[in-house]
Design a protein around this motif. Structure first.
Motif, mmCIF file in Angstrom:
data_model
loop_
_atom_site.group_PDB
_atom_site.id
_atom_site.type_symbol
_atom_site.label_atom_id
_atom_site.label_comp_id
_atom_site.label_asym_id
_atom_site.label_seq_id
_atom_site.Cartn_x
_atom_site.Cartn_y
_atom_site.Cartn_z
ATOM 1 N N ARG A 44 43.478 43.379 40.093
ATOM 2 C CA ARG A 44 41.982 43.283 39.551
ATOM 3 C C ARG A 44 41.788 42.178 38.159
ATOM 4 O O ARG A 44 42.497 41.590 38.306
ATOM 5 C CB ARG A 44 42.814 44.580 38.598
ATOM 6 C CG ARG A 44 43.461 46.250 38.965
ATOM 7 C CD ARG A 44 44.181 46.649 37.576
ATOM 8 N NE ARG A 44 44.072 48.467 38.114
ATOM 9 C CZ ARG A 44 43.901 48.807 38.577
ATOM 10 N NH1 ARG A 44 42.788 49.835 37.195
ATOM 11 N NH2 ARG A 44 44.580 50.356 38.329
ATOM 12 N N PRO A 45 40.622 42.741 37.705
ATOM 13 C CA PRO A 45 39.751 41.983 36.907
ATOM 14 C C PRO A 45 39.961 41.795 35.684
ATOM 15 O O PRO A 45 41.069 43.130 35.067
ATOM 16 C CB PRO A 45 38.477 42.093 36.913
ATOM 17 C CG PRO A 45 38.728 43.729 36.883
ATOM 18 C CD PRO A 45 39.656 43.917 38.356
ATOM 19 N N HIS A 46 40.682 40.688 35.066
ATOM 20 C CA HIS A 46 40.723 40.702 33.414
ATOM 21 C C HIS A 46 40.443 42.185 32.789
ATOM 22 O O HIS A 46 40.893 42.338 31.888
ATOM 23 C CB HIS A 46 40.456 39.413 32.892
ATOM 24 C CG HIS A 46 41.233 39.255 31.792
ATOM 25 N ND1 HIS A 46 42.043 39.314 31.500
ATOM 26 C CD2 HIS A 46 40.238 39.309 30.007
ATOM 27 C CE1 HIS A 46 42.321 39.168 29.717
ATOM 28 N NE2 HIS A 46 41.299 39.141 29.131
ATOM 29 N N PHE A 47 39.145 42.423 33.141
ATOM 30 C CA PHE A 47 39.007 43.660 32.262
ATOM 31 C C PHE A 47 38.916 44.708 31.686
ATOM 32 O O PHE A 47 39.376 45.156 31.302
ATOM 33 C CB PHE A 47 37.432 43.980 32.077
ATOM 34 C CG PHE A 47 36.959 43.968 33.448
ATOM 35 C CD1 PHE A 47 37.150 44.879 34.010
ATOM 36 C CD2 PHE A 47 36.313 42.841 34.322
ATOM 37 C CE1 PHE A 47 35.974 44.878 35.306
ATOM 38 C CE2 PHE A 47 35.273 42.662 35.384
ATOM 39 C CZ PHE A 47 35.566 44.053 35.543
ATOM 40 N N ASP A 65 43.125 38.091 39.404
ATOM 41 C CA ASP A 65 41.609 38.744 40.190
ATOM 42 C C ASP A 65 43.071 37.184 41.120
ATOM 43 O O ASP A 65 43.205 36.307 41.749
ATOM 44 C CB ASP A 65 40.998 37.644 40.274
ATOM 45 C CG ASP A 65 39.596 38.513 39.234
ATOM 46 O OD1 ASP A 65 39.293 38.870 39.942
ATOM 47 O OD2 ASP A 65 39.768 38.481 38.138
ATOM 48 N N ASN A 66 44.546 37.866 41.703
ATOM 49 C CA ASN A 66 45.661 37.549 42.010
ATOM 50 C C ASN A 66 45.926 35.746 41.352
ATOM 51 O O ASN A 66 46.406 35.177 42.732
ATOM 52 C CB ASN A 66 45.172 37.296 43.665
ATOM 53 C CG ASN A 66 44.954 38.505 44.019
ATOM 54 O OD1 ASN A 66 45.840 39.747 44.279
ATOM 55 N ND2 ASN A 66 44.304 38.749 45.210
ATOM 56 N N GLY A 106 33.367 39.005 39.331
ATOM 57 C CA GLY A 106 33.059 37.855 38.623
ATOM 58 C C GLY A 106 34.182 38.296 37.014
ATOM 59 O O GLY A 106 35.096 39.100 37.219
ATOM 60 N N ARG A 107 34.256 36.876 36.164
ATOM 61 C CA ARG A 107 34.820 37.197 34.888
ATOM 62 C C ARG A 107 34.808 38.730 34.430
ATOM 63 O O ARG A 107 35.436 39.301 33.420
ATOM 64 C CB ARG A 107 34.240 36.178 34.229
ATOM 65 C CG ARG A 107 34.640 34.765 34.448
ATOM 66 C CD ARG A 107 35.098 33.540 34.340
ATOM 67 N NE ARG A 107 35.677 33.770 32.434
ATOM 68 C CZ ARG A 107 36.423 33.206 32.222
ATOM 69 N NH1 ARG A 107 36.687 32.386 32.974
ATOM 70 N NH2 ARG A 107 37.351 33.426 30.871
ATOM 71 N N ASP A 108 32.758 38.858 34.019
ATOM 72 C CA ASP A 108 33.070 40.367 33.233
ATOM 73 C C ASP A 108 32.715 41.660 34.291
ATOM 74 O O ASP A 108 32.399 43.035 33.609
ATOM 75 C CB ASP A 108 31.727 39.825 32.447
ATOM 76 C CG ASP A 108 32.159 38.595 31.707
ATOM 77 O OD1 ASP A 108 33.349 38.375 30.792
ATOM 78 O OD2 ASP A 108 31.068 37.819 31.481
#
Length: 264
Positions: A44-47, A65-66, A106-108
């Motif tokens: 999963r993403p950080h958010f 993100d692994n 992406g990051r966001d």
């Protein structure tokens, strides 16, 4: 004596409904009180980690993100994005796979180029932080990972179409319907080793949990490596132990209570 615990989310800590077991919050508090480090390592993403664990996110090592991004106490410890020159080829390859859709992470936010109902339902089960664009190859933002949602089954349907990328990228089955592509130097095991190095913690003091092949390298970093009862058979072979209960029965919490509150 366990000093570091790192767990995957979906299929591991979370139920099949993507919910955190009620018992987790009290157990996490007890771990922090004992000075035991806790990490979340997920595709999963950080958010998404922030959303799920808002109350304690600054106390966690958030590996998203692994293993492409590690954040702790709002400080970025690691960030490794996909090379831009690889993204176009990956997207084109994904477009050619039947019943599968590429997603740039992406990051966001996530980027999609299709609003198919099947894809929408799959993404919304995790979060709503995404944007539909005309052409994924035109995205300029840093991309940590490309994931493919494969309705027909990632291991059988889409993975064979991406094997030829394995000489230069990391291609891994992240779930029954998810295929993840990152840099070759990115995986959850590398992330765990970074945490061990930062904190002077050995494999004998480390406890990890996972259920799918994006957790494979993580199983090699800990003496106490646990595959879930519901894990992929190949991951069970790689782990030193298997939980007695599955993710819907909070199997990892029983192990944590046994190892960290009876013996730590």
């Amino acid at each position: 004596m366990i000093k570091l615990i790192v767990t995957d989310l979906d299929g591991t800590l979370l139920t099949d409904n993507h919910e955190v077991p009620d018992r987790f919050w009290k157990i996490a508090s007890r771990l922090f009180d004992k000075g035991i480090k806790l990490g979340i390592a997920t595709g999963r993403p950080h958010f998404s980690i922030t959303e799920k664990f808002q109350a304690i996110v600054d106390q966690l090592y958030a590996i998203s993100d692994n293993g492409s991004l590690i954040i702790h106490e709002q400080t970025e410890l690691l960030s490794k994005s996909l090379p831009k020159h690889e993204i176009e080829a990956l997207v084109i390859a994904a477009r050619s796979v039947d019943n599968a859709w590429p997603i740039l992470c992406g990051r966001d936010q996530w980027y999609l180029e299709n609003s198919d109902e099947v894809l929408m339902n799959a993404v919304l089960a995790y979060h709503s932080n995404f944007k539909i664009v005309d052409d994924l190859t035109k995205i300029d933002e840093e991309v940590l990972k490309m994931t493919v949602y494969d309705y027909a089954g990632s291991e059988q349907n889409s993975y064979p179409q991406f094997k030829h990328f394995e000489n230069r990228l990391k291609v891994v089955v992240g779930g029954a319907k998810w295929l993840d592509i990152t840099r070759t130097d990115v995986n959850k095991g590398e992330a765990v080793q970074i945490l061990q190095s930062l904190n002077g913690i050995s494999p004998d003091e480390t406890l990890v949990f996972g259920d799918f092949m994006n957790d494979y390298e993580m199983m090699k970093t800990a003496t106490y490596s646990y595959a879930m009862k519901n894990a992929n058979p190949k991951l069970i072979e790689a782990a030193n132990f298997v939980t007695e209960k599955d993710n819907n029965e909070a199997g990892i919490l029983d192990v944590i209570e046994l190892l960290c509150f009876n013996e730590c």
